[in-house]
Design a protein around this motif. Sequence first.
Motif, PDB file in Angstrom:
ATOM      1  N   ARG A   2       4.570  13.060 -10.333  1.00 59.26           N
ATOM      2  CA  ARG A   2       4.099  11.700 -10.632  1.00 59.26           C
ATOM      3  C   ARG A   2       4.722  10.677  -9.686  1.00 59.26           C
ATOM      4  NH1 ARG A   2       2.086   8.126 -14.214  1.00 59.26           N
ATOM      5  NH2 ARG A   2       3.333   6.298 -14.714  1.00 59.26           N
ATOM      6  N   GLU A   3       6.022  10.794  -9.444  1.00 60.53           N
ATOM      7  CA  GLU A   3       6.708   9.832  -8.579  1.00 60.53           C
ATOM      8  C   GLU A   3       6.165   9.892  -7.154  1.00 60.53           C
ATOM      9  OE1 GLU A   3       8.349  12.037 -10.546  1.00 60.53           O
ATOM     10  OE2 GLU A   3       8.978  10.650 -12.114  1.00 60.53           O
ATOM     11  N   ILE A   4       5.877  11.097  -6.683  1.00 60.49           N
ATOM     12  CA  ILE A   4       5.331  11.250  -5.334  1.00 60.49           C
ATOM     13  C   ILE A   4       3.962  10.596  -5.248  1.00 60.49           C
ATOM     14  CG2 ILE A   4       4.476  12.943  -3.655  1.00 60.49           C
ATOM     15  CD1 ILE A   4       6.743  14.807  -4.652  1.00 60.49           C
ATOM     16  N   MET A   5       3.137  10.817  -6.258  1.00 61.79           N
ATOM     17  CA  MET A   5       1.798  10.232  -6.251  1.00 61.79           C
ATOM     18  C   MET A   5       1.849   8.707  -6.318  1.00 61.79           C
ATOM     19  SD  MET A   5      -0.535  12.792  -8.434  1.00 61.79           S
ATOM     20  CE  MET A   5      -1.227  14.229  -7.626  1.00 61.79           C
ATOM     21  N   ILE A   6       2.756   8.169  -7.110  1.00 63.33           N
ATOM     22  CA  ILE A   6       2.898   6.715  -7.178  1.00 63.33           C
ATOM     23  C   ILE A   6       3.340   6.174  -5.819  1.00 63.33           C
ATOM     24  CG2 ILE A   6       4.280   4.839  -8.176  1.00 63.33           C
ATOM     25  CD1 ILE A   6       4.148   6.410 -10.842  1.00 63.33           C
ATOM     26  N   GLY A   7       4.283   6.843  -5.195  1.00 64.80           N
ATOM     27  CA  GLY A   7       4.709   6.447  -3.857  1.00 64.80           C
ATOM     28  C   GLY A   7       3.570   6.496  -2.847  1.00 64.80           C
ATOM     29  N   LEU A   8       2.747   7.527  -2.932  1.00 68.34           N
ATOM     30  CA  LEU A   8       1.606   7.640  -2.025  1.00 68.34           C
ATOM     31  C   LEU A   8       0.558   6.562  -2.297  1.00 68.34           C
ATOM     32  CD1 LEU A   8       1.136  11.518  -1.876  1.00 68.34           C
ATOM     33  CD2 LEU A   8       1.934  10.011  -0.039  1.00 68.34           C
ATOM     34  N   LEU A  10       1.230   3.535  -3.380  1.00 73.86           N
ATOM     35  CA  LEU A  10       1.785   2.256  -2.928  1.00 73.86           C
ATOM     36  C   LEU A  10       2.008   2.195  -1.414  1.00 73.86           C
ATOM     37  CD1 LEU A  10       4.376   1.573  -5.756  1.00 73.86           C
ATOM     38  CD2 LEU A  10       2.192   0.407  -5.375  1.00 73.86           C
ATOM     39  N   ALA A  11       2.109   3.348  -0.772  1.00 67.51           N
ATOM     40  CA  ALA A  11       2.444   3.391   0.656  1.00 67.51           C
ATOM     41  C   ALA A  11       1.497   2.574   1.537  1.00 67.51           C
ATOM     42  CB  ALA A  11       2.511   4.842   1.130  1.00 67.51           C
ATOM     43  N   PRO A  12       0.179   2.667   1.379  1.00 63.46           N
ATOM     44  CA  PRO A  12      -0.683   1.869   2.260  1.00 63.46           C
ATOM     45  C   PRO A  12      -0.452   0.370   2.152  1.00 63.46           C
ATOM     46  CG  PRO A  12      -1.952   3.595   1.215  1.00 63.46           C
ATOM     47  CD  PRO A  12      -0.600   3.591   0.555  1.00 63.46           C
ATOM     48  N   PRO A  58      -9.819  -1.697  11.640  1.00 68.11           N
ATOM     49  CA  PRO A  58     -10.757  -0.812  10.917  1.00 68.11           C
ATOM     50  C   PRO A  58     -10.084   0.412  10.295  1.00 68.11           C
ATOM     51  CG  PRO A  58     -11.712  -1.476  13.001  1.00 68.11           C
ATOM     52  CD  PRO A  58     -10.280  -1.951  13.006  1.00 68.11           C
ATOM     53  N   THR A  59      -9.209   1.056  11.048  1.00 71.16           N
ATOM     54  CA  THR A  59      -8.520   2.229  10.512  1.00 71.16           C
ATOM     55  C   THR A  59      -7.617   1.838   9.355  1.00 71.16           C
ATOM     56  OG1 THR A  59      -8.570   3.242  12.688  1.00 71.16           O
ATOM     57  CG2 THR A  59      -7.021   4.156  11.100  1.00 71.16           C
ATOM     58  N   GLY A  60      -6.878   0.756   9.522  1.00 74.47           N
ATOM     59  CA  GLY A  60      -5.989   0.292   8.459  1.00 74.47           C
ATOM     60  C   GLY A  60      -6.734  -0.033   7.183  1.00 74.47           C
ATOM     61  N   LEU A  61      -7.894  -0.669   7.316  1.00 71.58           N
ATOM     62  CA  LEU A  61      -8.674  -1.007   6.129  1.00 71.58           C
ATOM     63  C   LEU A  61      -9.198   0.229   5.412  1.00 71.58           C
ATOM     64  CD1 LEU A  61     -10.702  -4.116   7.320  1.00 71.58           C
ATOM     65  CD2 LEU A  61      -8.810  -4.057   5.706  1.00 71.58           C
ATOM     66  N   LYS A  62      -9.615   1.226   6.167  1.00 70.85           N
ATOM     67  CA  LYS A  62     -10.106   2.451   5.534  1.00 70.85           C
ATOM     68  C   LYS A  62      -8.991   3.137   4.756  1.00 70.85           C
ATOM     69  CE  LYS A  62     -13.767   3.227   8.817  1.00 70.85           C
ATOM     70  NZ  LYS A  62     -14.170   3.897  10.023  1.00 70.85           N
ATOM     71  N   ILE A  63      -7.810   3.202   5.353  1.00 69.44           N
ATOM     72  CA  ILE A  63      -6.683   3.848   4.673  1.00 69.44           C
ATOM     73  C   ILE A  63      -6.320   3.078   3.399  1.00 69.44           C
ATOM     74  CG2 ILE A  63      -4.211   4.359   4.853  1.00 69.44           C
ATOM     75  CD1 ILE A  63      -4.771   4.989   7.839  1.00 69.44           C
ATOM     76  N   VAL A  64      -6.228   1.770   3.510  1.00 69.77           N
ATOM     77  CA  VAL A  64      -5.836   0.956   2.363  1.00 69.77           C
ATOM     78  C   VAL A  64      -6.910   0.979   1.277  1.00 69.77           C
ATOM     79  CG1 VAL A  64      -5.421  -1.425   1.628  1.00 69.77           C
ATOM     80  CG2 VAL A  64      -4.288  -0.535   3.638  1.00 69.77           C
ATOM     81  N   ILE A  90      -2.573   0.252  -8.094  1.00 69.79           N
ATOM     82  CA  ILE A  90      -3.667   0.025  -7.146  1.00 69.79           C
ATOM     83  C   ILE A  90      -4.205  -1.401  -7.299  1.00 69.79           C
ATOM     84  CG2 ILE A  90      -5.977   0.741  -6.413  1.00 69.79           C
ATOM     85  CD1 ILE A  90      -5.260   3.585  -7.157  1.00 69.79           C
ATOM     86  N   VAL A  91      -4.689  -1.756  -8.473  1.00 72.81           N
ATOM     87  CA  VAL A  91      -5.319  -3.064  -8.662  1.00 72.81           C
ATOM     88  C   VAL A  91      -4.311  -4.197  -8.463  1.00 72.81           C
ATOM     89  CG1 VAL A  91      -6.518  -4.546 -10.319  1.00 72.81           C
ATOM     90  CG2 VAL A  91      -7.111  -2.122 -10.158  1.00 72.81           C
ATOM     91  N   LEU A  92      -3.166  -4.122  -9.102  1.00 73.17           N
ATOM     92  CA  LEU A  92      -2.172  -5.194  -8.987  1.00 73.17           C
ATOM     93  C   LEU A  92      -1.681  -5.385  -7.548  1.00 73.17           C
ATOM     94  CD1 LEU A  92      -0.728  -7.300 -10.684  1.00 73.17           C
ATOM     95  CD2 LEU A  92       1.059  -5.638 -11.133  1.00 73.17           C
ATOM     96  N   PRO A  93      -1.299  -4.324  -6.819  1.00 68.51           N
ATOM     97  CA  PRO A  93      -0.913  -4.533  -5.420  1.00 68.51           C
ATOM     98  C   PRO A  93      -2.044  -5.113  -4.561  1.00 68.51           C
ATOM     99  CG  PRO A  93      -0.103  -2.425  -6.170  1.00 68.51           C
ATOM    100  CD  PRO A  93      -0.996  -2.964  -7.253  1.00 68.51           C
ATOM    101  N   TYR A  94      -3.289  -4.702  -4.822  1.00 65.04           N
ATOM    102  CA  TYR A  94      -4.413  -5.265  -4.079  1.00 65.04           C
ATOM    103  C   TYR A  94      -4.590  -6.743  -4.382  1.00 65.04           C
ATOM    104  CZ  TYR A  94      -6.103  -0.953  -2.067  1.00 65.04           C
ATOM    105  OH  TYR A  94      -6.216   0.186  -1.319  1.00 65.04           O
ATOM    106  N   LEU A  95      -4.385  -7.128  -5.629  1.00 64.32           N
ATOM    107  CA  LEU A  95      -4.477  -8.543  -5.982  1.00 64.32           C
ATOM    108  C   LEU A  95      -3.393  -9.350  -5.270  1.00 64.32           C
ATOM    109  CD1 LEU A  95      -5.329  -8.357  -9.793  1.00 64.32           C
ATOM    110  CD2 LEU A  95      -6.852  -8.987  -7.906  1.00 64.32           C
TER     111      LEU A  95
END
Length: 140
Positions: A2-8, A10-12, A58-64, A90-95
């Motif tokens: 779970r911690e790894i997935m949360i880190g992944l 948030l990473a972008p 463009p690449t950065g936006l696709k990853i994010v 996901i939603v909160l960091p994007y906001l």
Amino acid sequence: MREIMIGLMLAPIVLVMPYLMYLQAQYIKFKNEVPRIRDEADIQKLKILAARQMRGTPTGLKIVNYFPFFIWLTGLVMGDLYWSDLFLYIVLPYLLMLAFCSVIGSPPVKIQEFEVADQSLESQRDHIVHVWIHETHPDW
């Protein structure tokens, strides 16, 4: 896991925010050097700025845009992540990123408001801004 997935998830966002700050710093430097577009040299500087900012976007936006959601979906299927994680990671960091971008504004839109010495320079500026906003690669 779970911690790894949360880190992944948030990473972008963690990687894109400093990149956005770097792009803003490039714009501020240009603005300080060229407060008004007066000649072809200023247009050349604008072309260089636009090309630099268009290069990795463009690449950065696709990853994010896609990577965190796919990680969350995988974690949901595996049972390691929950629906609340979608909002928290996901939603909160994007906001937050959206709020940051709204506060600093869009460099191409700001450039379009620059004062220009004559009509030919204005049409060149408008073309550069159009390409910057609507294309993935510069055409100059």
